[in-house]
Every structure is written in structure tokens, then in C-alpha cells.
Write a protein that holds these residues in place. Structure first.
Motif, PDB file in Angstrom:
ATOM      1  N   PRO A 528      76.107 -18.310 -36.696  1.00  0.00           N
ATOM      2  CA  PRO A 528      75.005 -19.163 -37.183  1.00  0.00           C
ATOM      3  C   PRO A 528      75.322 -20.653 -37.073  1.00  0.00           C
ATOM      4  O   PRO A 528      74.439 -21.459 -36.767  1.00  0.00           O
ATOM      5  CB  PRO A 528      74.840 -18.725 -38.649  1.00  0.00           C
ATOM      6  N   ASN A 529      76.579 -21.005 -37.294  1.00  0.00           N
ATOM      7  CA  ASN A 529      76.957 -22.412 -37.190  1.00  0.00           C
ATOM      8  C   ASN A 529      76.823 -22.922 -35.758  1.00  0.00           C
ATOM      9  O   ASN A 529      76.341 -24.034 -35.520  1.00  0.00           O
ATOM     10  CB  ASN A 529      78.388 -22.601 -37.689  1.00  0.00           C
ATOM     11  N   ASP A 530      77.222 -22.107 -34.757  1.00  0.00           N
ATOM     12  CA  ASP A 530      77.150 -22.533 -33.366  1.00  0.00           C
ATOM     13  C   ASP A 530      75.724 -22.523 -32.829  1.00  0.00           C
ATOM     14  O   ASP A 530      75.399 -23.263 -31.897  1.00  0.00           O
ATOM     15  CB  ASP A 530      78.024 -21.629 -32.484  1.00  0.00           C
ATOM     16  N   LEU A 531      74.862 -21.659 -33.386  1.00  0.00           N
ATOM     17  CA  LEU A 531      73.481 -21.596 -32.901  1.00  0.00           C
ATOM     18  C   LEU A 531      72.635 -22.746 -33.405  1.00  0.00           C
ATOM     19  O   LEU A 531      71.531 -22.970 -32.915  1.00  0.00           O
ATOM     20  CB  LEU A 531      72.842 -20.261 -33.302  1.00  0.00           C
ATOM     21  N   GLY A 532      73.085 -23.467 -34.415  1.00  0.00           N
ATOM     22  CA  GLY A 532      72.377 -24.661 -34.841  1.00  0.00           C
ATOM     23  C   GLY A 532      71.648 -24.497 -36.156  1.00  0.00           C
ATOM     24  O   GLY A 532      71.599 -23.408 -36.747  1.00  0.00           O
ATOM     25  N   PRO A 533      71.052 -25.578 -36.662  1.00  0.00           N
ATOM     26  CA  PRO A 533      70.360 -25.548 -37.950  1.00  0.00           C
ATOM     27  C   PRO A 533      69.258 -24.494 -37.976  1.00  0.00           C
ATOM     28  O   PRO A 533      68.514 -24.337 -37.020  1.00  0.00           O
ATOM     29  CB  PRO A 533      69.786 -26.963 -38.074  1.00  0.00           C
ATOM     30  N   GLY A 534      69.173 -23.796 -39.114  1.00  0.00           N
ATOM     31  CA  GLY A 534      68.139 -22.796 -39.287  1.00  0.00           C
ATOM     32  C   GLY A 534      68.452 -21.440 -38.696  1.00  0.00           C
ATOM     33  O   GLY A 534      67.667 -20.503 -38.853  1.00  0.00           O
ATOM     34  N   ALA A 535      69.595 -21.288 -38.015  1.00  0.00           N
ATOM     35  CA  ALA A 535      69.934 -20.004 -37.405  1.00  0.00           C
ATOM     36  C   ALA A 535      70.356 -19.002 -38.474  1.00  0.00           C
ATOM     37  O   ALA A 535      71.003 -19.346 -39.456  1.00  0.00           O
ATOM     38  CB  ALA A 535      71.057 -20.186 -36.385  1.00  0.00           C
ATOM     39  N   THR A 536      69.946 -17.753 -38.258  1.00  0.00           N
ATOM     40  CA  THR A 536      70.302 -16.675 -39.187  1.00  0.00           C
ATOM     41  C   THR A 536      70.807 -15.478 -38.400  1.00  0.00           C
ATOM     42  O   THR A 536      70.345 -15.215 -37.281  1.00  0.00           O
ATOM     43  CB  THR A 536      69.101 -16.246 -40.046  1.00  0.00           C
ATOM     44  N   VAL A 537      71.747 -14.754 -39.001  1.00  0.00           N
ATOM     45  CA  VAL A 537      72.269 -13.518 -38.407  1.00  0.00           C
ATOM     46  C   VAL A 537      72.291 -12.463 -39.510  1.00  0.00           C
ATOM     47  O   VAL A 537      73.011 -12.607 -40.510  1.00  0.00           O
ATOM     48  CB  VAL A 537      73.678 -13.715 -37.824  1.00  0.00           C
ATOM     49  N   ALA A 538      71.488 -11.420 -39.344  1.00  0.00           N
ATOM     50  CA  ALA A 538      71.420 -10.338 -40.318  1.00  0.00           C
ATOM     51  C   ALA A 538      72.121  -9.114 -39.744  1.00  0.00           C
ATOM     52  O   ALA A 538      71.759  -8.641 -38.661  1.00  0.00           O
ATOM     53  CB  ALA A 538      69.963 -10.009 -40.664  1.00  0.00           C
ATOM     54  N   VAL A 539      73.106  -8.587 -40.467  1.00  0.00           N
ATOM     55  CA  VAL A 539      73.871  -7.417 -40.040  1.00  0.00           C
ATOM     56  C   VAL A 539      73.584  -6.284 -41.019  1.00  0.00           C
ATOM     57  O   VAL A 539      73.849  -6.401 -42.217  1.00  0.00           O
ATOM     58  CB  VAL A 539      75.384  -7.720 -39.987  1.00  0.00           C
ATOM     59  N   LEU A 540      72.998  -5.189 -40.527  1.00  0.00           N
ATOM     60  CA  LEU A 540      72.619  -4.055 -41.363  1.00  0.00           C
ATOM     61  C   LEU A 540      73.391  -2.828 -40.900  1.00  0.00           C
ATOM     62  O   LEU A 540      73.301  -2.430 -39.726  1.00  0.00           O
ATOM     63  CB  LEU A 540      71.109  -3.794 -41.261  1.00  0.00           C
ATOM     64  N   HIS A 541      74.143  -2.205 -41.842  1.00  0.00           N
ATOM     65  CA  HIS A 541      74.888  -0.987 -41.532  1.00  0.00           C
ATOM     66  C   HIS A 541      74.047   0.198 -42.001  1.00  0.00           C
ATOM     67  O   HIS A 541      74.231   0.736 -43.091  1.00  0.00           O
ATOM     68  CB  HIS A 541      76.252  -1.005 -42.219  1.00  0.00           C
ATOM     69  N   GLU A 542      73.074   0.610 -41.187  1.00  0.00           N
ATOM     70  CA  GLU A 542      72.185   1.705 -41.523  1.00  0.00           C
ATOM     71  C   GLU A 542      72.834   3.035 -41.126  1.00  0.00           C
ATOM     72  O   GLU A 542      73.694   3.072 -40.229  1.00  0.00           O
ATOM     73  CB  GLU A 542      70.851   1.525 -40.821  1.00  0.00           C
ATOM     74  N   PRO A 543      72.413   4.145 -41.763  1.00  0.00           N
ATOM     75  CA  PRO A 543      73.029   5.447 -41.431  1.00  0.00           C
ATOM     76  C   PRO A 543      72.897   5.781 -39.943  1.00  0.00           C
ATOM     77  O   PRO A 543      73.791   6.388 -39.365  1.00  0.00           O
ATOM     78  CB  PRO A 543      72.242   6.423 -42.307  1.00  0.00           C
TER      79      PRO A 543
END
Length: 570
Positions: A528-543
Motif C-alpha cells: 500500500p505504501n508503494d502504490l501511493g496515497p489511498g491504496a488499500t490491500v485486503a487479504v482474506l483467508h477464506e475456507p
């Protein structure tokens, strides 16, 4: 040793040898070397010039023949387009011949002079625009060889020159097969054809800007003259001169010399075969045209040669002095001091020397900056890899080497694009290269809309995609034979760039791992820091498998670019 050192020092400080010629002397010798041999070898120059002019003229004539051949093919292509459109008529397919006759008339109005008709399965003419609608159609066996061939082969056909059954003038035809259903019967093959009189090709052969005495001829595949640029009615249907027929039989293009039939002297003939129709276009010129003007020009050159030699030597003396002064000024701090002789090329060199110095300083600073960044990145990769492989030192060389390879691919891509904006398709290909070129088809990449990313974003995404694929190969979907990964790049609802990673068919997940590895820290903190302001990364460990959703603002928005081609691992 002392004598050797003295000789080296003396050579380094000594000026040029006294026997070395000056630039002024070289310019004088050049002027003499250019001018005097022209006078001594005037006869040779005339012969060489004549040969070169003949070759250029023959090349031009050959090119003109090729242009004419392509123009003939374009005429046939336009005719083919008309009959193909008519052959696809709904009215014709249903056997509604009244409506189809109206379509024939409308098409004929678009091509004045052409005859458009329909030939039945038995080879008889069903209708033709040559016969008015109010007149009963006579029972005529079609002489249209293209129509008969189309009925037999089921392909588009172009005829050679033939005599028409309705129109008695020499003509050629283009025919297209069409399936017609009448009275509920099985479809029967008909042929829709357009007949072109030989006059259609005369304007094509009448080239513009050609010298007097030139002529162009169009020959069909059977060796008959279809049209000619001049006196066409006297040549249509005849065979051209035998040398041309022999050359056409041996090659698709070429140049030959032959004697005219009427004893009008020798001509140079260039011919070229049209690639689609197989017709041959030939262009000819009287051979005398090639040498008359050239001889006069070379004789004038010989008369002016002596005068130009004297003038050239004088100019060389003056010009040499000014060039030497301008070149010597390049070594001075102020390369453009008042009074220095000015030449555009020397000024350009002076500007480039100054610009090169500025670029050298800038490049050294930029190289220093990028090397430091690269070393810091490598240091971080090494530290994190060492941390993630603690307890398993044998894994460190492989994992660290793979991450360095991903970083190298990122630098290769950015170097190829000049460290400018990069398409997301190229970024995905670089990040997943080891998996997109392997034997397993386990990664499926799709694109909604395209977008471009900045160099820093591209490097971060390549490393992140490599890490996701590596983890999937060790613990996720790519570790199972039936598992696969879906990667989609497109535009999110809020207009930002979206990259969605979804794993399916791998080992079931029971939740986030107890131990946060290098991949988790990379995705959740560094990316997120390298992608710039406002960037988000959501990681979901679903079954069912790992899901990663990346959102950020790209350098070029998705809406302004066309999507790249979809990619599938092969």
C-alpha cells in the motif's frame, strides 16, 4: 626505465608530427580529387550515367506496372464486394426474385456500365440488368465463364476475357455462388455475377505524369489483351508480342526489351502480375527516351568541370581556414566567443558537448540514487527472506534467488519502457513469468479495462504478484493438482484500479496463519505504501482459498486505455 618514462612524457606533451597534412591541404586535395577525375573520365561517366538512368527508369517502369496490377485487383475487389453483398441477399435466399431484381438494379446504378446478373443452376441466365424488367428474359445459356465456374466450385471466381451472350462486347466477370430456396425445395446453387466491359480498365491504365510514348496493357491469364491505355479497341482480344508472353509464362514480374510489331523501334517493357486476380499489367517506353536527355546533361557537366575545379580549390582554401578556427575554438572554455567562425555543425557539437556534460552530472546523480534504492530493496529482501526461513537455512538461497529474479524482471521491464508509464498487462506478465510459461495451466488472467502504472507501482506489483504465486505454489491453490488461480485486472466501482487474486481448489484454509511471513508483511504494509496515497490491500483467508483485493490510483486511469489481450498460463 627513466628513458622509457621520458619518452612517454615527451609523446604526451608533443604536438602533431610536422609531416601530418593540414585540414586546408586536405580540402584542396579533395576538391582536386573530385573535379579532375570527372574531366579525365568523362566518357566513363557518360556510360555509367546512362546505365544508372536506364536502371532507375526501368525500376520506375517496374513500379508503375506493379501499381497498375494492384489497381486492377482493387477494381476486381470492389466488384467482388458488390456481388458478395447481392449473394447474401435475404430476398435471393428465399427465392423472392422480384425483390432481388430491384436490388440488382440498385447495385447496377452504383457501377455505370457494368452488367449484373443471376445465373441458374442449369447455366442459363435467370435475370440481368442488361434486359429491362418489362421484357421477358430470353432462354440464354450463359457465356460467363466466371458464373459457370462458381456454380461448379462454389467459390468466388474471376473470368478471363470472353464474348458476352447478352452484350456482344469483350468483357470480364466476377461471380459469387449463392444458395437459393424456391417453393420449399432444397437450396439450389446460383451464381451472382457482375460483368465489366473492357472500357472499365482503360482509365486505370492511363497513368498520369508518364513521359510521351509510354503505353500500358492489361493481359488476362490466357494471354489475351483485356485493355490498353491507347487505341484499346484495336488491341482487345489480341495476344501481346511473343517476348512478353514468354516472359509472363516464366515469371510474375520482370523487365524485357523487344522490337515493336510495326517496326517502330525497340521498347522497354515492365510487367507485374496482380496477386489476387492473376492478371498481368505491362508498361512500356521507347528505349530512346532513356539516353537522349542524359547525354546532353553529361556534356554540359564536362564543359563546366574545369571551371568548377578552379572554383572548388579557391573555396577549399578559404573554407579550410574558417573550419580550422571553429574546431580549435571547441577546446576553449567559451566555445562561442565573439569573432569565432560559426558553422551549424560545429555549433551543434559545442551544444552537444555542453549538454553531454550536464547529462553526465544528472546521470551520475540518478544512477547513485537508483543504485542506493536497489541496494536498499535487496537488503530488505535479504533480511525478510532470512527472517522467514529461520530454522530452514537450506531454503534461503532458493527463495532469495527467486525474489531477486522477480526484482530483476521488474528492472528489465522498467528499463525497456524508459522508466515511464507501464501497461498493467506487461506488469502481470513480468510478475508471473515463471508460472505463465510453465507446463501447468493453473493461472488464468483476465482484464476488464487497461490502465498504466508508475515505475514504483510497477516494481511493487511485480514483487507482490511473484510473492502471491510463490505462496500459492507452496501452500495454496497451485500446490494442488486441481487448484487454480484467477487474476482479474480492471476498474473498481469508484474509478480506481482493481487487481483481484482468487485461489480455488487448494488445501482448505482455517483462517489467517498464526505466523506472519514475508508475503503477509509485503502485502499489508509495503505494497500500500508503494502504490501511493489511498491504496488499500485486503487479504482474506477464506475456507475455499486465499482472496486478495488491491485498490489504488494508477498513473493513467482505466477509462482512457483499451484492455490488453487476456492471458492464460500455458
Amino acid at each position: 626505465m627513466n628513458r622509457a618514462a621520458a619518452r612517454v612524457a615527451s609523446a604526451a606533451t608533443a604536438g602533431p608530427p610536422a609531416a601530418m597534412p593540414t585540414l586546408r591541404a586536405l580540402l584542396i586535395l579533395l576538391a582536386a580529387a573530385v573535379s579532375l577525375p570527372l574531366l579525365a573520365l568523362a566518357s566513363l561517366a557518360i556510360w555509367q550515367g546512362n546505365t544508372a538512368a536506364r536502371a532507375r527508369a526501368e525500376d520506375q517502369l517496374q513500379m508503375q506496372a506493379g501499381v497498375l496490377a494492384l489497381a486492377v485487383d482493387r477494381e476486381f475487389a470492389a466488384a467482388t464486394a458488390i456481388v458478395r453483398t447481392l449473394a447474401g441477399s435475404v430476398a435471393l435466399a428465399r427465392g423472392e426474385f422480384g425483390r432481388f431484381r430491384d436490388e440488382l438494379e440498385a447495385a447496377a446504378r452504383q457501377w455505370p456500365g457494368a452488367i449484373i446478373g443471376l445465373t441458374g443452376p442449369d447455366g442459363f441466365l435467370s435475370m440481368t440488368t442488361r434486359v429491362p424488367m418489362t421484357v421477358p428474359m430470353p432462354m440464354l445459356m450463359s457465356t460467363n465463364t466466371a458464373a459457370r465456374q462458381a456454380l461448379t466450385t462454389g467459390r468466388t471466381e474471376i473470368s478471363d476475357l470472353y464474348q458476352g451472350s447478352v452484350s456482344t462486347m469483350p468483357q470480364v466477370a466476377v461471380a459469387v455462388p449463392a444458395e437459393v430456396r424456391t417453393d420449399g425445395r432444397e437450396p439450389a446453387r446460383h451464381a451472382v455475377s457482375i460483368v465489366l466491359p473492357y472500357q472499365t480498365f482503360v482509365p486505370i491504365l492511363a497513368g498520369k505524369g508518364m513521359p510521351p510514348g509510354w503505353a500500358a496493357t492489361l493481359v488476362d491469364r490466357q494471354g489475351h489483351v483485356v485493355a490498353r491505355s491507347e487505341a484499346a479497341e484495336q488491341h482487345v482480344g489480341r495476344t501481346p508480342m511473343r517476348p512478353l508472353l514468354t516472359a509472363i509464362a516464366r515469371s510474375d514480374d520482370g523487365v524485357l526489351r523487344a522490337e515493336r510489331r510495326n517496326g517502330g523501334g525497340r521498347v522497354v517493357i515492365a510487367f507485374a502480375r496482380a496477386p489476387d486476380s492473376g492478371y498481368v499489367a505491362a508498361a512500356s517506353l521507347p528505349e530512346a527516351i532513356f539516353s537522349a536527355s542524359l547525354r546532353q546533361a553529361l556534356m554540359q557537366l564536362a564543359a563546366w568541370g574545369l571551371l568548377l575545379t578552379l572554383i572548388g580549390v579557391g573555396l577549399a582554401v578559404l573554407l579550410g581556414a574558417r573550419i580550422v578556427a571553429a574546431i580549435r575554438a571547441l577546446s576553449a572554455p567559451d566555445r562561442r566567443a565573439p569573432g569565432t567562425p560559426r558553422f551549424r555543425e560545429v555549433d551543434e557539437i559545442a551544444s552537444r558537448l555542453a549538454e553531454a556534460e550536464r547529462w553526465r552530472v544528472l546521470l551520475m546523480a540518478e544512477m547513485n540514487h537508483r543504485v542506493k534504492n536497489t541496494l536498499m530493496t535487496v537488503q530488505a529482501l535479504a533480511a525478510q527472506t532470512l527472517k522467514s526461513t529461520s530454522g530452514h537455512p537450506e531454503r534461503f538461497p532458493h527463495e532469495f534467488g527467486a525474489r531477486l529474479a522477480a526484482l530483476a524482471r521488474a528492472h528489465d521491464l522498467l528499463t525497456a519502457t524508459g522508466w515511464q508509464a507501464t501497461d498493467i498487462g506487461a506488469v502481470v506478465a513480468a510478475g508471473l513469468e515463471p508460472w505463465l510459461t510453465g507446463p501447468a495451466r493453473q493461472i488464468r488472467v483476465s482484464y476488464g479495462t487497461n490502465f498504466q502504472v508508475a515505475p514504483r507501482q510497477a516494481q511493487a506489483l511485480i514483487v507482490a504478484l511473484h510473492e502471491l504465486a510463490s505462496n500459492a505454489g507452496k501452500y495454496g491453490a497451485l500446490s494442488a493438482p486441481g487448484g487454480w488461480v484467477s487474476l482479474h485486472c480492471g476498474e473498481a466501482a469508484d474509478g480506481t484500479a482493481a487487481i483481484d487474486w482468487a485461489e480455488t481448489g487448494g488445501p482448505p484454509l482455517v483462517g489467517p496463519p498464526a505466523r506472519r511471513g514475508f508475503g503477509s508483511r509485503l502485502l499489508e504494509r509495503a505494497l500500500p505504501n508503494d502504490l501511493g496515497p489511498g491504496a488499500t490491500v485486503a487479504v482474506l483467508h477464506e475456507p475455499g482459498g486465499l482472496r486478495v483485493s488491491i485498490r489504488f490510483m494508477p498513473l493513467v486511469p482505466p477509462a482512457s486505455l483499451a484492455p490488453p489481450e487476456p492471458a492464460v498460463a500455458a
